[in-house]
Design a protein around this motif. Structure first.
Motif, PDB file in Angstrom:
ATOM      1  N   HIS A  89     -15.028 -16.832  20.470  1.00 17.71           N
ATOM      2  CA  HIS A  89     -13.823 -16.713  21.295  1.00 17.71           C
ATOM      3  C   HIS A  89     -12.641 -16.471  20.364  1.00 17.71           C
ATOM      4  N   TYR A  90     -11.958 -15.343  20.565  1.00 15.84           N
ATOM      5  CA  TYR A  90     -10.803 -14.988  19.747  1.00 15.84           C
ATOM      6  C   TYR A  90      -9.597 -14.781  20.654  1.00 15.84           C
ATOM      7  N   GLN A  91      -8.435 -14.698  20.029  1.00 14.21           N
ATOM      8  CA  GLN A  91      -7.196 -14.459  20.769  1.00 14.21           C
ATOM      9  C   GLN A  91      -6.310 -13.517  19.971  1.00 14.21           C
ATOM     10  N   SER A  92      -5.768 -12.511  20.648  1.00  9.10           N
ATOM     11  CA  SER A  92      -4.810 -11.643  19.962  1.00  9.10           C
ATOM     12  C   SER A  92      -3.581 -12.472  19.622  1.00  9.10           C
ATOM     13  N   ASN A  93      -3.125 -12.381  18.378  1.00 14.03           N
ATOM     14  CA  ASN A  93      -2.126 -13.340  17.914  1.00 14.03           C
ATOM     15  C   ASN A  93      -0.733 -13.060  18.475  1.00 14.03           C
ATOM     16  N   ARG A  94       0.127 -14.031  18.262  1.00  9.05           N
ATOM     17  CA  ARG A  94       1.469 -13.982  18.849  1.00  9.05           C
ATOM     18  C   ARG A  94       2.357 -12.959  18.171  1.00  9.05           C
ATOM     19  N   GLY A  95       1.961 -12.460  16.990  1.00 11.81           N
ATOM     20  CA  GLY A  95       2.806 -11.520  16.261  1.00 11.81           C
ATOM     21  C   GLY A  95       2.547 -10.078  16.652  1.00 11.81           C
ATOM     22  N   ASP A  96       1.536  -9.470  16.032  1.00 11.36           N
ATOM     23  CA  ASP A  96       1.275  -8.047  16.290  1.00 11.36           C
ATOM     24  C   ASP A  96       0.130  -7.826  17.268  1.00 11.36           C
ATOM     25  N   ALA A  97      -0.310  -8.890  17.954  1.00 11.35           N
ATOM     26  CA  ALA A  97      -1.365  -8.805  18.971  1.00 11.35           C
ATOM     27  C   ALA A  97      -2.700  -8.368  18.389  1.00 11.35           C
ATOM     28  N   SER A  98      -2.895  -8.580  17.109  1.00 15.33           N
ATOM     29  CA  SER A  98      -4.176  -8.231  16.500  1.00 15.33           C
ATOM     30  C   SER A  98      -5.112  -9.429  16.513  1.00 15.33           C
ATOM     31  N   TYR A  99      -6.369  -9.165  16.228  1.00 13.46           N
ATOM     32  CA  TYR A  99      -7.363 -10.222  16.076  1.00 13.46           C
ATOM     33  C   TYR A  99      -8.317  -9.801  14.967  1.00 13.46           C
ATOM     34  N   MET A 100      -8.963 -10.770  14.372  1.00 14.85           N
ATOM     35  CA  MET A 100      -9.986 -10.505  13.370  1.00 14.85           C
ATOM     36  C   MET A 100     -11.213 -11.313  13.754  1.00 14.85           C
ATOM     37  N   ALA A 101     -12.342 -10.640  13.924  1.00 19.06           N
ATOM     38  CA  ALA A 101     -13.572 -11.316  14.323  1.00 19.06           C
ATOM     39  C   ALA A 101     -14.635 -11.138  13.251  1.00 19.06           C
ATOM     40  N   SER A 102     -15.478 -12.133  13.135  1.00 16.74           N
ATOM     41  CA  SER A 102     -16.645 -12.055  12.266  1.00 16.74           C
ATOM     42  C   SER A 102     -17.873 -12.289  13.143  1.00 16.74           C
ATOM     43  N   VAL A 103     -18.750 -11.312  13.217  1.00 24.18           N
ATOM     44  CA  VAL A 103     -19.899 -11.406  14.125  1.00 24.18           C
ATOM     45  C   VAL A 103     -21.169 -11.055  13.379  1.00 24.18           C
ATOM     46  N   LEU A 104     -22.257 -11.680  13.787  1.00 20.83           N
ATOM     47  CA  LEU A 104     -23.549 -11.431  13.154  1.00 20.83           C
ATOM     48  C   LEU A 104     -24.056 -10.044  13.511  1.00 20.83           C
ATOM     49  N   LEU A 105     -24.820  -9.473  12.596  1.00 22.41           N
ATOM     50  CA  LEU A 105     -25.397  -8.142  12.825  1.00 22.41           C
ATOM     51  C   LEU A 105     -26.650  -8.229  13.695  1.00 22.41           C
ATOM     52  N   HIS A 106     -27.060  -7.064  14.193  1.00 24.05           N
ATOM     53  CA  HIS A 106     -28.335  -6.887  14.884  1.00 24.05           C
ATOM     54  C   HIS A 106     -28.444  -7.732  16.154  1.00 24.05           C
ATOM     55  N   ARG A 107     -27.327  -7.882  16.841  1.00 25.88           N
ATOM     56  CA  ARG A 107     -27.337  -8.539  18.140  1.00 25.88           C
ATOM     57  C   ARG A 107     -26.545  -7.689  19.109  1.00 25.88           C
TER      58      ARG A 107
END
Length: 622
Positions: free
Chosen positions: A447-465
């Protein structure tokens, strides 16, 4: 003065007192000389043996320390028991594990020890057994000192590195007292520029250490020591603080509330890559002894009451310096309670079905009998930066880099970066909630949220799913999709943006001018060639059900208003009847005569007036 072993002369006592003062002032060489003189004066002075042995241990001279403790046992046979544990500890740290085991095996009083000494005895036995195995097992890569641009005569520890591996931040203790953050950037050749003071904020006149920057680079979590509060509750000696990016720097740090901070010790934060879990170290009530690792989860806009990671990770001794890998399933930490090589060692544990597994020692020479006290990983999980006071450093505690053993690397993952934005006006939308779930089982994974500044997010997700994506924000329609990743991109993350559609949106209508047909003065009929052209233009739209036709007639300004209005309408009706004859329903044809309104040329010549005597057919479709 006397003790159980014999007479301690006044001269020996004076030498011992002077040596203690030298130890306090960090004058080790002078203290060593004074203690050696003291023991020649009083060979049975057990306190002097203890002080000299501990002095050697503090300076990493473990073989010398072991010799001193052996001498103490020989000089005072009745005190042999008092030196068994220090001797075994020094032998382990000198990598003489067989001898350490022998010393402990010969000691017959372990069953009668107090719980604390029994715990120390059992721990040393485990370390001796593990050490014999570790030094003969397949070795790991040897850590490489990061050199004089990073390290100094002072202590450097608690490293952290940016996702692109270009920025290193660490803690430096100068003059044995002041702790501040230092920062270094990579040069164009892949080396490091000289580390510089990170500045204020976050540095201050207090002690700042053990910082952790969020994966998206927007938040900074760290420990500040020497805190006091008026009520004696909200701040203790060491507490957790956070800061966020502001303009070109960092905001003034803010302490966490009483849910996290207590009058006890809270420090060494580690933030998960989704910013939802905060691991930290505390000696608060409810632990397993010493310092333990705890975790707090961010739910409903608040950090929740911390939970202890449990007895698989924590021991009656100290567990410190947690680092959670970007797979959110592999935790690295430091312990002197799990079986190791003699000092503090670095361990890792994997989480399976929300339960942490039994930790694994990183092995030798990744770990050593010296103190290896903190670690962080590069973004791809293949390289580690760690702090150690092992032999060969520039100061007491230095930073090293080393390739991670394959067995200890995190699960394969990739980074994903993006923004949430309004699909119509392209405005960036902060606070958009981004949920990742297993596309097959529906299990919520991230669960991520676009941030309060530039509305960006950074996610780290496992491969092969295969992931199901659900993005939502107040005032906007939900966004749903499925996606999978097969290749790791960590230095240059995959880009995945989310265009969100406003709830009040209705599909726009697009008007397209299909054709203009021109008329002679007072004429309302189309020529045969114009009719053929009209049929060709309309043919592609005859099967489309969501189109409409607007037929607009015009005149020049030569007639009266009433005549012009009737003439423009008659011309429009002529084309509308032709459209009807082609099979277009009356409900899709809209007729309007505009007289001499909206000219496309000035009415100052016959040529220009000809351009204004026209019918326009406009196609409207969503």
């Amino acid at each position: 003065m006397s003790n159980a072993q014999g007479i301690v002369t006044p001269k020996a006592q004076r030498l011992y007192s002077r040596a203690q003062e030298c130890i306090r002032l960090h004058r080790s060489t002078e203290a060593e000389t004074l203690l050696q003189k003291c023991l020649r004066e009083a060979p049975n002075f057990t306190d002097a043996y203890t002080a000299l042995g501990m002095l050697y241990c503090d300076n990493g001279q473990y073989s010398k320390a072991a010799d001193v403790f052996r001498q103490a046992s020989g000089a005072c046979p009745s005190c042999t028991q008092a030196f068994v544990l220090p001797l075994a500890r020094a032998l382990c740290q000198a990598r003489q594990y067989e001898q350490a085991s022998s010393v402990l095996d010969q000691w017959k009083r372990s069953a009668a020890l107090s719980p604390s000494l029994k715990g120390e005895y059992d721990r040393l036995r485990q370390n001796a057994q593990f050490g014999k195995y570790a030094v003969n097992a397949r070795p790991t890569d040897t850590p490489i000192n990061m050199g004089a641009r990073i390290n100094s005569v002072y202590d450097e520890y608690f490293p952290s590195v940016s996702i692109d591996d270009s920025t290193l931040v660490f803690t430096r203790r100068t003059n044995g007292v002041d702790e501040d953050f230092y920062i270094a950037q990579r040069d164009s050749c892949g080396g490091w520029f000289i580390a510089r003071d990170m500045g204020s904020p976050p540095n201050s006149g207090m002690q700042e250490g053990a910082q952790m920057r969020s994966a998206d680079g927007h938040y900074l979590f760290f420990m500040r020591c020497g805190n006091r509060s008026e009520n004696g509750w909200e701040a203790g000696g060491c507490d957790l603080y956070f800061s966020y990016t502001k303009d070109a720097g960092w905001s003034q740090p803010v302490p966490f509330g009483a849910t996290i901070n207590t009058p006890g010790y809270e420090g060494m934060p580690a933030l998960s890559c989704d910013n939802k879990e905060l691991y930290f170290v505390s000696d608060r009530v409810g632990g397993y002894g010493g310092k333990d690792i705890w975790v707090s989860r961010f739910e409903n806009g608040l950090w929740q009451v911390p939970e202890n990671l449990g007895p698989e990770v924590n021991t009656p001794f100290d567990e410190t310096a947690p680092f959670i890998a970007s797979d959110n399933q592999t935790l690295y930490f430091v312990s002197d309670g799990h079986p190791g090589l003699g000092g503090n060692d670095i361990f890792y544990s994997r989480k399976k079905k929300d339960k942490w597994q039994r930790p694994e020692n990183m092995g030798y020479p990744f770990n050593t009998p010296f103190d290896d006290v903190s670690l962080c990983l590069s973004a791809d999980g293949r390289k580690a930066y760690l702090a150690s006071n092992r032999e060969g450093g520039l100061g007491n505690m230095d930073l090293y880099e080393v390739r991670m053993p394959e067995t200890a690397q995190p699960e394969p993952y990739t980074y994903v970066f993006g923004i949430a934005y309004d699909s119509l006006d392209k405005r960036r939308l902060n606070y958009a909630q981004i949920e990742w779930s297993d596309a097959e089982t529906g299990e919520k994974l991230y669960h991520y949220q676009s941030n309060r500044g530039d509305a960006s997010y950074m996610a780290s997700v496992l491969l092969h799913r295969k992931y199901g994506l659900h993005v939502y924000r107040v005032g906007y329609a939900d966004y749903n999709d499925t996606i999978s990743f097969t290749t790791a991109h960590v230095l240059a993350p995959d880009t995945l943006n989310f265009p969100l559609l406003d709830f009040n949106y209705s599909p726009p209508l697009y008007d397209t001018l299909l054709a203009r047909f021109y008329f002679l003065r007072s004429n309302v009929q189309l020529s045969d060639s114009d009719q053929a052209q009209l049929k060709a233009m309309i043919a592609p739209y005859l099967e489309q059900t969501r189109v409409e036709f607007f037929v607009n007639g015009y005149t020049d300004d030569s007639g009266t208003p009433a005549i012009n209005e009737e003439l423009s309408s008659a011309r429009a009706r002529t084309l509308a009847s032709l459209l009807g004859a082609m099979g277009i329903g009356d409900d899709k044809i809209h007729i309007q005569g505009w007289a001499d309104a909206d000219p496309i040329a000035p009415n100052d010549s016959e040529e220009h007036r000809q351009q204004n005597r026209r019918v326009e057919i406009v196609l409207r479709k969503p």
